[in-house]
Design a protein around this motif. Structure first.
Motif, PDB file in Angstrom:
ATOM      1  N   VAL A   1      -4.012   6.714 -38.932  1.00 16.26           N
ATOM      2  CA  VAL A   1      -3.059   6.044 -38.102  1.00 16.26           C
ATOM      3  C   VAL A   1      -3.514   6.717 -36.844  1.00 16.26           C
ATOM      4  N   GLN A   2      -2.488   8.426 -36.590  1.00 16.38           N
ATOM      5  CA  GLN A   2      -2.798   9.250 -35.824  1.00 16.38           C
ATOM      6  C   GLN A   2      -3.413   9.438 -35.610  1.00 16.38           C
ATOM      7  N   SER A   3      -5.404   9.613 -36.481  1.00 16.09           N
ATOM      8  CA  SER A   3      -6.391  10.055 -35.765  1.00 16.09           C
ATOM      9  C   SER A   3      -6.698   9.440 -34.863  1.00 16.09           C
ATOM     10  N   PHE A   4      -6.192   7.780 -34.719  1.00 15.45           N
ATOM     11  CA  PHE A   4      -7.430   6.906 -33.798  1.00 15.45           C
ATOM     12  C   PHE A   4      -7.113   7.298 -31.754  1.00 15.45           C
ATOM     13  N   ARG A   5      -5.994   8.510 -32.057  1.00 22.20           N
ATOM     14  CA  ARG A   5      -5.579   8.217 -30.233  1.00 22.20           C
ATOM     15  C   ARG A   5      -7.270   9.912 -30.145  1.00 22.20           C
ATOM     16  N   LEU A   6      -7.201  10.695 -31.199  1.00 22.67           N
ATOM     17  CA  LEU A   6      -8.572  11.193 -30.943  1.00 22.67           C
ATOM     18  C   LEU A   6      -9.972  10.290 -31.150  1.00 22.67           C
ATOM     19  N   GLY A   7     -10.123   9.205 -31.672  1.00 21.36           N
ATOM     20  CA  GLY A   7     -10.788   8.993 -32.782  1.00 21.36           C
ATOM     21  C   GLY A   7     -11.538   7.976 -30.825  1.00 21.36           C
ATOM     22  N   ASN A   8     -10.394   7.439 -30.077  1.00 25.21           N
ATOM     23  CA  ASN A   8     -10.779   6.551 -29.103  1.00 25.21           C
ATOM     24  C   ASN A   8     -11.019   7.470 -28.350  1.00 25.21           C
TER      25      ASN A   8
ATOM     26  N   HIS B   1      -9.705  -1.307 -36.777  1.00 31.69           N
ATOM     27  CA  HIS B   1      -9.442  -0.490 -38.221  1.00 31.69           C
ATOM     28  C   HIS B   1      -7.726   0.349 -38.233  1.00 31.69           C
ATOM     29  N   TYR B   2      -7.865   0.231 -36.918  1.00 29.31           N
ATOM     30  CA  TYR B   2      -6.497   1.029 -36.595  1.00 29.31           C
ATOM     31  C   TYR B   2      -5.597  -0.148 -36.403  1.00 29.31           C
ATOM     32  N   GLN B   3      -5.907  -0.978 -36.285  1.00 27.86           N
ATOM     33  CA  GLN B   3      -4.439  -3.108 -35.851  1.00 27.86           C
ATOM     34  C   GLN B   3      -5.122  -2.428 -37.230  1.00 27.86           C
ATOM     35  N   ALA B   4      -5.568  -2.651 -38.750  1.00 26.09           N
ATOM     36  CA  ALA B   4      -5.640  -3.513 -39.807  1.00 26.09           C
ATOM     37  C   ALA B   4      -4.705  -1.727 -41.005  1.00 26.09           C
ATOM     38  N   LEU B   5      -4.599  -0.855 -39.974  1.00 29.01           N
ATOM     39  CA  LEU B   5      -4.399   0.794 -40.560  1.00 29.01           C
ATOM     40  C   LEU B   5      -3.119   0.514 -40.582  1.00 29.01           C
ATOM     41  N   GLN B   6      -2.966   0.354 -39.197  1.00 26.82           N
ATOM     42  CA  GLN B   6      -0.845  -0.085 -38.746  1.00 26.82           C
ATOM     43  C   GLN B   6      -0.132  -1.374 -40.354  1.00 26.82           C
ATOM     44  N   GLU B   7      -1.291  -2.165 -39.984  1.00 19.62           N
ATOM     45  CA  GLU B   7      -0.063  -2.812 -40.793  1.00 19.62           C
ATOM     46  C   GLU B   7      -0.538  -2.263 -42.631  1.00 19.62           C
ATOM     47  N   VAL B   8      -1.691  -2.101 -42.804  1.00 16.26           N
ATOM     48  CA  VAL B   8      -0.828  -1.202 -44.794  1.00 16.26           C
ATOM     49  C   VAL B   8      -0.196  -0.083 -44.674  1.00 16.26           C
ATOM     50  N   LEU B   9       0.313   0.431 -43.731  1.00 13.77           N
ATOM     51  CA  LEU B   9       1.162   1.452 -42.819  1.00 13.77           C
ATOM     52  C   LEU B   9       2.853   0.568 -43.404  1.00 13.77           C
TER      53      LEU B   9
ATOM     54  N   ASP C   1       4.476  -7.734 -51.390  1.00 10.60           N
ATOM     55  CA  ASP C   1       3.952  -6.653 -50.362  1.00 10.60           C
ATOM     56  C   ASP C   1       2.887  -5.242 -50.669  1.00 10.60           C
ATOM     57  N   ILE C   2       2.671  -5.296 -52.479  1.00 12.77           N
ATOM     58  CA  ILE C   2       1.279  -4.929 -52.622  1.00 12.77           C
ATOM     59  C   ILE C   2       0.216  -5.667 -52.185  1.00 12.77           C
ATOM     60  N   ARG C   3       0.518  -6.506 -52.728  1.00 10.21           N
ATOM     61  CA  ARG C   3      -1.038  -7.527 -52.014  1.00 10.21           C
ATOM     62  C   ARG C   3      -0.825  -8.068 -50.697  1.00 10.21           C
ATOM     63  N   ARG C   4      -0.098  -7.585 -49.987  1.00  8.64           N
ATOM     64  CA  ARG C   4      -0.237  -8.137 -48.285  1.00  8.64           C
ATOM     65  C   ARG C   4      -0.821  -5.957 -48.192  1.00  8.64           C
ATOM     66  N   CYS C   5      -0.595  -5.527 -48.594  1.00  9.01           N
ATOM     67  CA  CYS C   5      -1.053  -3.938 -48.481  1.00  9.01           C
ATOM     68  C   CYS C   5      -2.523  -4.338 -48.650  1.00  9.01           C
ATOM     69  N   LEU C   6      -3.049  -4.230 -49.844  1.00 15.33           N
ATOM     70  CA  LEU C   6      -4.056  -4.883 -50.509  1.00 15.33           C
ATOM     71  C   LEU C   6      -5.243  -5.701 -49.923  1.00 15.33           C
ATOM     72  N   HIS C   7      -4.397  -6.220 -48.980  1.00 19.79           N
ATOM     73  CA  HIS C   7      -5.429  -7.819 -47.948  1.00 19.79           C
ATOM     74  C   HIS C   7      -5.908  -6.628 -47.043  1.00 19.79           C
ATOM     75  N   TYR C   8      -5.312  -5.997 -46.389  1.00 12.15           N
ATOM     76  CA  TYR C   8      -5.634  -5.271 -45.056  1.00 12.15           C
ATOM     77  C   TYR C   8      -6.510  -3.963 -45.879  1.00 12.15           C
ATOM     78  N   LEU C   9      -5.973  -3.506 -47.049  1.00 17.47           N
ATOM     79  CA  LEU C   9      -7.339  -2.805 -47.216  1.00 17.47           C
ATOM     80  C   LEU C   9      -8.434  -2.909 -46.840  1.00 17.47           C
ATOM     81  N   GLY C  10      -8.646  -4.421 -48.084  1.00 18.50           N
ATOM     82  CA  GLY C  10     -10.052  -5.325 -47.710  1.00 18.50           C
ATOM     83  C   GLY C  10     -10.418  -5.883 -46.771  1.00 18.50           C
ATOM     84  N   ASP C  11      -9.249  -5.642 -45.992  1.00 22.95           N
ATOM     85  CA  ASP C  11     -10.080  -6.893 -44.476  1.00 22.95           C
ATOM     86  C   ASP C  11     -10.983  -5.272 -44.173  1.00 22.95           C
TER      87      ASP C  11
END
Length: 452
Positions: free
Chosen positions: A207-214, A390-398, A420-430
């Motif tokens: 998530v923190q790498s997105f500042r540089l990535g952007n 990817h950044y938005q989905a990773l925020q949801e994963v976190l 909560d684990i299913r929700r995390c898996l959903h955003y990783l899969g997204d």
């Protein structure tokens, strides 16, 4: 998008005149259609990954002499039969060949349709497919490296490992629900907590790498701000090493922002020369320019505040620095016109001294701007998140990982932790496309260029 069983065709090289133009056919009838218009060896009888010289003909008339590259399913970019016809780069010739393909049953491909088929046929996951577009759009070494890392599956591998570890514990916890009356635990809570700590650290880093990535993907915006006649346009020209902006001794020459790009150590920087800032001006147009300068300053990733070392006092500089700090603006003080300054003049801390006119210390200024925004060397290996989706989905994963940890700390029941684990898996899969919808795929691939 057309149905995946249709055969599609498109120009795979940029439109316009050139030495070569490549037309790509993909689908179950790609080879059959090519054989109808290609006069040479019969492509259907040739082995995959071979190249053949021949002619494209329209019945009795020769259109062009070409080279046909043959790729048979599943060993092709799309996973389907693919024929690439290399023609001479005349717009007329290329259009004639495409028209022949559509006459014989092919459909014109939509933007990104070839890559979408590669994804749907399991040739790559969604992060790799998006990396194809990033690679095509890359304008710097850093953007190229980030896209290649993702295209090779570096990001996908990290996400896959995270998902597999979570799936193991999710299965065990859900198994416990089947034996809830017997009060048994199949999932080791200590190991799960340690895994959550590890995954949280990895996700936070991504998530923190997105500042540089952007910044890598879109460029770092650098606003050159200062009073009239501080030498902003001269500095822009010195950084670019060309006469891009008009330079004059008349205050207020620059009325509007001028934007140019500069590559520093493989990262693209967008340099914005602005109108000089002063308190009052009777010129309406200049006042509009000053207002735009203030807006640019607030939006920029970094502000280079340029001042004339011979005229701008220390008190005024301190006030400007305090104002920028209060507004959360990252800035660098740059003293200009040192070629005219008193040699014994005391230098101010955290300030770079330059002569834009003589190009003194310009290299040092570039390096300081790079260090303040990129914060050290960009690692060639390792994932840098450059995609907003990817950044938005990773925020949801976190958020999901933190919720799982909070649930365990509060001794919540297994069924709530499993949610909560299913929700995390959903955003990783997204992110990778393991969980997606047709509408989302159409949106993602519609941003690709035609022919890819």
């Amino acid at each position: 998008m057309y149905q995946i069983n249709e055969t599609i065709v498109a120009l795979a090289t940029p439109p316009g005149e050139g030495a070569i133009g490549v037309i790509r056919l993909s689908g179950k009838d790609a080879i059959t259609i090519a054989d109808k218009i290609f006069k040479g060896k019969k492509l259907a009888n040739q082995p995959s990954h071979t190249i053949h010289f021949g002619k494209i003909t329209d019945g009795t008339k020769d259109i062009d002499e070409v080279v046909a590259s043959l790729y048979k399913a599943p060993k092709s970019y799309t996973g389907e039969d693919v024929v690439e016809i290399s023609c001479h780069g005349s717009h007329y010739v290329l259009q004639q060949v495409i028209d022949l393909c559509t006459t014989n049953g092919a459909h014109i491909a939509k933007p990104g349709e070839f890559t979408q088929r590669a994804f749907l046929n399991g040739k790559m996951d969604l992060t790799q497919a998006e990396a194809v577009a990033d690679l095509i759009a890359s304008r710097s070494g850093a953007a190229h490296n980030a896209a290649m890392h993702n295209l090779r599956g570096g990001f996908s591998h990290e996400l896959k490992e995270m998902r597999e570890e979570l799936i193991k514990f999710s299965a065990l916890i859900e198994l416990e629900l089947d034996f809830s009356e017997e009060d048994v635990e199949f999932a080791d809570r200590g190991q799960l907590y340690a895994l959550l700590e590890q995954l949280t650290a990895v996700t936070q880093q991504l998530v923190q790498s997105f500042r540089l990535g952007n910044a890598i993907r879109n460029g770092v915006s650098v606003a050159i701000i200062g009073k009239p006649n501080a030498g902003k346009s001269t500095l822009l020209n010195a950084l670019l090493n060309e006469e891009r902006a008009i330079v004059s001794d008349i205050a207020g020459t620059t009325r509007d922002t001028i934007e140019e790009t500069l590559n520093i150590n493989g990262v693209l920087f967008r340099l914005i020369d602005t109108a000089g800032i002063r308190e009052h001006s009777a010129d309406v147009i200049e006042n509009i320019g000053i207002q735009r300068s203030m807006e640019t300053m607030k939006r920029a990733d970094i502000v280079v505040y340029l001042f004339d070392v011979n005229t701008e006092g220390s008190t005024a500089l301190d006030e400007q620095a305090t104002k920028m700090q209060a507004e959360g603006i990252k800035y660098l003080l740059v003293a200009n016109k040192t070629d005219l300054a008193d040699a014994g003049r005391q230098q101010k801390e955290n300030t770079i001294y330059i002569s834009a006119k003589n190009k003194d210390n310009i290299r040092e200024l570039k390096q300081r701007v790079y260090d303040m925004t990129v914060q050290g060397e960009i690692k060639q290996e390792g994932t840098i998140v450059t995609n907003a989706r990817h950044y938005q989905a990773l925020q949801e994963v976190l958020k999901s990982l933190l919720d799982i940890k909070a649930g365990m700390d509060n001794h919540l029941s297994g069924d709530l932790i499993a949610l909560d684990i299913r929700r995390c898996l959903h955003y990783l899969g997204d992110i990778t496309g393991q969980v997606t919808t047709e509408d989302k795929l159409d949106y993602i691939f519609s941003k690709f260029c035609i022919g890819k």
